[in-house]
Design a protein around this motif. Structure first.
Motif, mmCIF file in Angstrom:
data_model
loop_
_atom_site.group_PDB
_atom_site.id
_atom_site.type_symbol
_atom_site.label_atom_id
_atom_site.label_comp_id
_atom_site.label_asym_id
_atom_site.label_seq_id
_atom_site.Cartn_x
_atom_site.Cartn_y
_atom_site.Cartn_z
ATOM 1 N N PHE A 153 1.003 -1.436 -0.146
ATOM 2 C CA PHE A 153 0.020 -0.058 0.170
ATOM 3 C C PHE A 153 1.196 0.989 -0.322
ATOM 4 O O PHE A 153 2.110 1.629 1.199
ATOM 5 N N TRP A 154 0.998 1.847 -0.607
ATOM 6 C CA TRP A 154 1.527 3.178 -1.084
ATOM 7 C C TRP A 154 0.788 4.674 -2.088
ATOM 8 O O TRP A 154 -0.045 4.541 -2.793
ATOM 9 N N ALA A 155 1.384 5.605 -1.969
ATOM 10 C CA ALA A 155 0.700 7.145 -2.948
ATOM 11 C C ALA A 155 1.996 8.059 -3.345
ATOM 12 O O ALA A 155 3.028 7.111 -2.324
ATOM 13 N N THR A 156 1.546 8.206 -4.041
ATOM 14 C CA THR A 156 2.874 8.565 -4.563
ATOM 15 C C THR A 156 3.291 10.250 -4.683
ATOM 16 O O THR A 156 4.429 10.764 -4.309
ATOM 17 N N TRP A 157 2.614 10.514 -3.025
ATOM 18 C CA TRP A 157 2.674 11.452 -2.454
ATOM 19 C C TRP A 157 3.498 11.557 -1.102
ATOM 20 O O TRP A 157 3.980 12.176 -0.280
#
Length: 176
Positions: A55-59
């Motif tokens: 689980f990840w995000a670009t920010w």
């Protein structure tokens, strides 16, 4: 003392993964996502493979830092049966996330997901969170933070080395 109490729960799963002490809740999450290239991925499609769900995000700066390591792990263990599946929690357009991935040469499958996906994996307390599933789809390790690759590499190798269970055989009942 307060620092130790705060850090302990965050680092113990990493230490456990290195030494084989499982931190997963042994659930078998049921999920269905569609990757950015339009491919449907389900828990049942991935059975028989070791799956590292991230689980990840670009920010998220720690997420960004570990993605090249995830990419390398994906390449290194693909032939042995590892699938790395990125689950982005970004609210940006799929096109912008795809562009971000292309610029960084991330090629493992990625889907944009909502809270339902996080719930299927027992919830996510922060990003990045990595969940390692064995070949039966059972959660064996769950770690929070960017140190996951260093701690999960030994766990991935252990799970890939486990024997693959043969499919169950069905026999017809005997008639007297």
């Amino acid at each position: 003392m307060l620092v130790v109490l705060w850090l302990g729960p965050r680092f113990l799963p990493h230490i456990g993964a290195v030494f084989g002490v499982e931190s997963g809740d042994h659930r078998r999450p049921t999920f269905r996502v569609t990757t950015l290239d339009g491919t449907p991925v389900t828990d049942s499609v991935l059975r028989g493979r070791v799956v590292l769900v991230n689980f990840w995000a670009t920010w998220c700066l720690p997420c960004r830092a570990e993605m090249p390591l995830l990419q390398a792990m994906s390449r290194r263990h693909k032939e042995a049966g590892l699938v790395v599946l990125g689950l982005s929690v970004d609210r940006a357009s799929p096109e912008s996330v795809q562009q971000w991935l292309r610029e960084r040469e991330i090629t493992y499958p990625v889907a944009i997901v909502g809270r339902d996906a996080e719930t299927a994996f027992g919830g996510v307390q922060g990003y990045p969170t990595s969940v390692l599933l064995d070949r039966t789809g059972q959660v064996r390790y769950k770690v929070l933070g960017p140190l996951a690759m260093a701690s999960l590499e030994p766990a991935v190798r252990r799970l890939l080395a486990e024997p693959v269970a043969p499919p169950p055989t069905v026999t017809a009942p005997r008639r007297p």
